[in-house]
Design an enzyme around this catalytic site. Sequence first.
Site, PDB file in Angstrom:
ATOM      1  N   ASP A  14       0.845  -1.191   0.000  1.00  0.00           N
ATOM      2  CA  ASP A  14       0.000   0.000   0.000  1.00  0.00           C
ATOM      3  C   ASP A  14       0.885   1.247   0.000  1.00  0.00           C
ATOM      4  O   ASP A  14       1.514   1.572   1.009  1.00  0.00           O
ATOM      5  CB  ASP A  14      -0.892   0.008   1.251  1.00  0.00           C
ATOM      6  CG  ASP A  14      -1.825   1.209   1.262  1.00  0.00           C
ATOM      7  OD1 ASP A  14      -2.825   1.182   0.530  1.00  0.00           O
ATOM      8  OD2 ASP A  14      -1.536   2.186   1.986  1.00  0.00           O
ATOM      9  N   TYR A  30       3.718   9.563   0.111  1.00  0.00           N
ATOM     10  CA  TYR A  30       4.755   8.915   0.920  1.00  0.00           C
ATOM     11  C   TYR A  30       6.160   9.135   0.333  1.00  0.00           C
ATOM     12  O   TYR A  30       7.158   8.820   0.983  1.00  0.00           O
ATOM     13  CB  TYR A  30       4.484   7.412   1.078  1.00  0.00           C
ATOM     14  CG  TYR A  30       3.108   7.064   1.629  1.00  0.00           C
ATOM     15  CD1 TYR A  30       2.330   8.022   2.283  1.00  0.00           C
ATOM     16  CD2 TYR A  30       2.576   5.787   1.490  1.00  0.00           C
ATOM     17  CE1 TYR A  30       1.062   7.702   2.767  1.00  0.00           C
ATOM     18  CE2 TYR A  30       1.315   5.467   1.986  1.00  0.00           C
ATOM     19  CZ  TYR A  30       0.563   6.430   2.608  1.00  0.00           C
ATOM     20  OH  TYR A  30      -0.685   6.121   3.089  1.00  0.00           O
ATOM     21  N   LYS A  82      -2.173   6.161  -4.236  1.00  0.00           N
ATOM     22  CA  LYS A  82      -3.241   7.121  -3.954  1.00  0.00           C
ATOM     23  C   LYS A  82      -2.903   8.474  -4.578  1.00  0.00           C
ATOM     24  O   LYS A  82      -1.721   8.809  -4.725  1.00  0.00           O
ATOM     25  CB  LYS A  82      -3.405   7.313  -2.426  1.00  0.00           C
ATOM     26  CG  LYS A  82      -3.449   6.005  -1.646  1.00  0.00           C
ATOM     27  CD  LYS A  82      -3.667   6.187  -0.163  1.00  0.00           C
ATOM     28  CE  LYS A  82      -3.462   4.886   0.579  1.00  0.00           C
ATOM     29  NZ  LYS A  82      -2.063   4.549   0.886  1.00  0.00           N
ATOM     30  N   HIS A  92      -7.041   9.946  -1.876  1.00  0.00           N
ATOM     31  CA  HIS A  92      -6.450   9.822  -0.537  1.00  0.00           C
ATOM     32  C   HIS A  92      -7.358  10.387   0.564  1.00  0.00           C
ATOM     33  O   HIS A  92      -7.514   9.770   1.619  1.00  0.00           O
ATOM     34  CB  HIS A  92      -5.079  10.518  -0.524  1.00  0.00           C
ATOM     35  CG  HIS A  92      -4.103   9.934   0.439  1.00  0.00           C
ATOM     36  ND1 HIS A  92      -2.761   9.830   0.184  1.00  0.00           N
ATOM     37  CD2 HIS A  92      -4.262   9.428   1.684  1.00  0.00           C
ATOM     38  CE1 HIS A  92      -2.153   9.289   1.219  1.00  0.00           C
ATOM     39  NE2 HIS A  92      -3.039   9.034   2.141  1.00  0.00           N
ATOM     40  N   VAL A 149       9.503  -1.470   9.530  1.00  0.00           N
ATOM     41  CA  VAL A 149      10.759  -1.498   8.775  1.00  0.00           C
ATOM     42  C   VAL A 149      11.711  -2.514   9.415  1.00  0.00           C
ATOM     43  O   VAL A 149      12.824  -2.688   8.939  1.00  0.00           O
ATOM     44  CB  VAL A 149      11.435  -0.103   8.735  1.00  0.00           C
ATOM     45  CG1 VAL A 149      10.575   0.864   7.933  1.00  0.00           C
ATOM     46  CG2 VAL A 149      11.701   0.450  10.131  1.00  0.00           C
TER      47      VAL A 149
HETATM   48  N1  LIG Z   1      -5.159   6.426   3.772  1.00  0.00           N
HETATM   49  C1  LIG Z   1      -4.591   7.100   4.742  1.00  0.00           C
HETATM   50  O1  LIG Z   1      -4.907   8.270   4.999  1.00  0.00           O
HETATM   51  C2  LIG Z   1      -3.533   6.422   5.563  1.00  0.00           C
HETATM   52  C3  LIG Z   1      -3.067   7.013   6.750  1.00  0.00           C
HETATM   53  C4  LIG Z   1      -2.104   6.332   7.490  1.00  0.00           C
HETATM   54  C5  LIG Z   1      -1.635   5.094   7.058  1.00  0.00           C
HETATM   55  N2  LIG Z   1      -2.090   4.566   5.864  1.00  0.00           N
HETATM   56  C6  LIG Z   1      -1.599   3.264   5.359  1.00  0.00           C
HETATM   57  O2  LIG Z   1      -1.781   2.287   6.375  1.00  0.00           O
HETATM   58  C7  LIG Z   1      -0.524   1.656   6.622  1.00  0.00           C
HETATM   59  C8  LIG Z   1      -0.504   1.143   8.032  1.00  0.00           C
HETATM   60  O3  LIG Z   1      -0.612   2.214   8.952  1.00  0.00           O
HETATM   61  P1  LIG Z   1       0.651   2.589   9.858  1.00  0.00           P
HETATM   62  O4  LIG Z   1       1.819   2.741   8.984  1.00  0.00           O
HETATM   63  O5  LIG Z   1       0.265   3.677  10.746  1.00  0.00           O
HETATM   64  O6  LIG Z   1       0.894   1.183  10.573  1.00  0.00           O
HETATM   65  P2  LIG Z   1       0.757   0.388  11.891  1.00  0.00           P
HETATM   66  O7  LIG Z   1       1.072  -0.977  11.456  1.00  0.00           O
HETATM   67  O8  LIG Z   1      -0.515   0.613  12.644  1.00  0.00           O
HETATM   68  O9  LIG Z   1       1.922   1.018  12.794  1.00  0.00           O
HETATM   69  C9  LIG Z   1       3.228   1.068  12.397  1.00  0.00           C
HETATM   70  C10 LIG Z   1       4.057   1.437  13.618  1.00  0.00           C
HETATM   71  O10 LIG Z   1       3.960   0.364  14.579  1.00  0.00           O
HETATM   72  C11 LIG Z   1       5.251  -0.204  14.804  1.00  0.00           C
HETATM   73  N3  LIG Z   1       5.078  -1.666  14.796  1.00  0.00           N
HETATM   74  C12 LIG Z   1       4.855  -2.450  13.726  1.00  0.00           C
HETATM   75  N4  LIG Z   1       4.715  -3.731  14.089  1.00  0.00           N
HETATM   76  C13 LIG Z   1       4.859  -3.768  15.439  1.00  0.00           C
HETATM   77  C14 LIG Z   1       4.828  -4.815  16.388  1.00  0.00           C
HETATM   78  N5  LIG Z   1       4.623  -6.083  16.027  1.00  0.00           N
HETATM   79  N6  LIG Z   1       5.013  -4.493  17.690  1.00  0.00           N
HETATM   80  C15 LIG Z   1       5.227  -3.200  18.072  1.00  0.00           C
HETATM   81  N7  LIG Z   1       5.273  -2.170  17.209  1.00  0.00           N
HETATM   82  C16 LIG Z   1       5.096  -2.450  15.890  1.00  0.00           C
HETATM   83  C17 LIG Z   1       6.123   0.268  13.660  1.00  0.00           C
HETATM   84  O11 LIG Z   1       7.458   0.446  14.089  1.00  0.00           O
HETATM   85  P3  LIG Z   1       8.697  -0.285  13.343  1.00  0.00           P
HETATM   86  O12 LIG Z   1       8.629   0.108  11.900  1.00  0.00           O
HETATM   87  O13 LIG Z   1       9.891   0.258  14.046  1.00  0.00           O
HETATM   88  O14 LIG Z   1       8.500  -1.755  13.549  1.00  0.00           O
HETATM   89  C18 LIG Z   1       5.505   1.606  13.305  1.00  0.00           C
HETATM   90  O15 LIG Z   1       5.990   2.626  14.156  1.00  0.00           O
HETATM   91  C19 LIG Z   1       0.477   2.764   6.284  1.00  0.00           C
HETATM   92  O16 LIG Z   1       1.795   2.310   6.171  1.00  0.00           O
HETATM   93  C20 LIG Z   1      -0.117   3.293   5.006  1.00  0.00           C
HETATM   94  O17 LIG Z   1       0.156   2.406   3.935  1.00  0.00           O
HETATM   95  C21 LIG Z   1      -3.030   5.214   5.141  1.00  0.00           C
END
Ligand SMILES: NC(=O)c1ccc[n+]([C@@H]2O[C@H](COP(=O)([O-])OP(=O)(O)OC[C@H]3O[C@@H](n4cnc5c(N)ncnc54)[C@H](OP(=O)(O)O)[C@@H]3O)[C@@H](O)[C@H]2O)c1
Length: 276
Positions: free
Chosen positions: A46, A51, A76, A109, A233
């Site tokens: 995604d 980004y 997006k 978006h 990451v």
């Molecule tokens: N449409 C929109 O407006 C919108 C907005 C926001 C996001 N998105 C999409 O949704 C995706 C997911 O949302 P998000 O990036 O906020 O992701 P998320 O998976 O909810 O959170 C990611 C964060 O959690 C940490 N993390 C990941 N796995 C973990 C685990 N097992 N234990 C503890 N911490 C963990 C990561 O750190 P590390 O990387 O250090 O592991 C990172 O800081 C985005 O990447 C993007 O593609 C869309």
Amino acid sequence: MADIPQLTFNDGNTMPQFGFGIWQVPEDIAAEAVESALRLGYPLIDGAYLYLNEAGLGEGLRNSGVPRDDVFVTTKVWNNEQGRDKARASVERSLKTIGVDQLDLVLIHWPVPDQDLYVETWEAFIEMRDEGMMKSIGVSNFNADHLDRIIAATGVVPALNQIELNPELQQPRMRRENAERGIVTQAWTPLGGGRSFEKAPLTAAAKHHGKSPAQVVLRWHLQLGNAVISRSVNPGRQKENIDIFDFELTDAEMAEIATLDIGARTGPDPSVFKMM
Ligand SMILES: NC(=O)c1ccc[n+]([C@@H]2O[C@H](COP(=O)([O-])OP(=O)(O)OC[C@H]3O[C@@H](n4cnc5c(N)ncnc54)[C@H](OP(=O)(O)O)[C@@H]3O)[C@@H](O)[C@H]2O)c1
């Protein structure tokens, strides 16, 4: 590798229920993160123009050795590129930057109601889909009134609505609004910033299944029927987050997790958000 369920869109295309998101993944490590996720079996990436890592997305895709047809790629169109001509230019640029002939899914978006361009943008999306630039079209952060406007104007229902959704923001109404219109709900920020990792419903279920709170939350999304995109990451956490297909939360555990909903967003309110 995990056998990841597929969801069927209202246009007949299918999409993996689980995938990898690359928001806030810096461009210089995006290729590595995408390659690692794809090698671990994540079947969906995604991305978004916002980004600023679409080149890394494409590079990671090519370096992974996973065939293009086995990866579902989403991007997006950002707020300041809404409108017929700008939206087309944005999708053309994404195709070129990622280095693919066709995208699987492109989303508006945010609706940005203030600039009132999302209906025109949706009309452009329909044309681009019909020309084959993307297989499916959808939206992100749309409320019910935004959905109804684009559907009334064009007769075309989005395949998917990507919204903020996590244990503290369970969005029962928006999930129902999407489902009633035949729209797949996809959860962004599915872990909710880890705000509830220490709460009893998650720690108890994690202990019971020998999993982490993060794995319990991702599993909860799947059992609710959400499509979900997770980001890390860190290759260890990437592996942890996809290791959620070998256990099932009980009805009682699902009910306990439902009590964590406090309706609190980590991100902005779609009815007013207008960052350009
Ligand atoms: N449409 C929109 O407006 C919108 C907005 C926001 C996001 N998105 C999409 O949704 C995706 C997911 O949302 P998000 O990036 O906020 O992701 P998320 O998976 O909810 O959170 C990611 C964060 O959690 C940490 N993390 C990941 N796995 C973990 C685990 N097992 N234990 C503890 N911490 C963990 C990561 O750190 P590390 O990387 O250090 O592991 C990172 O800081 C985005 O990447 C993007 O593609 C869309």
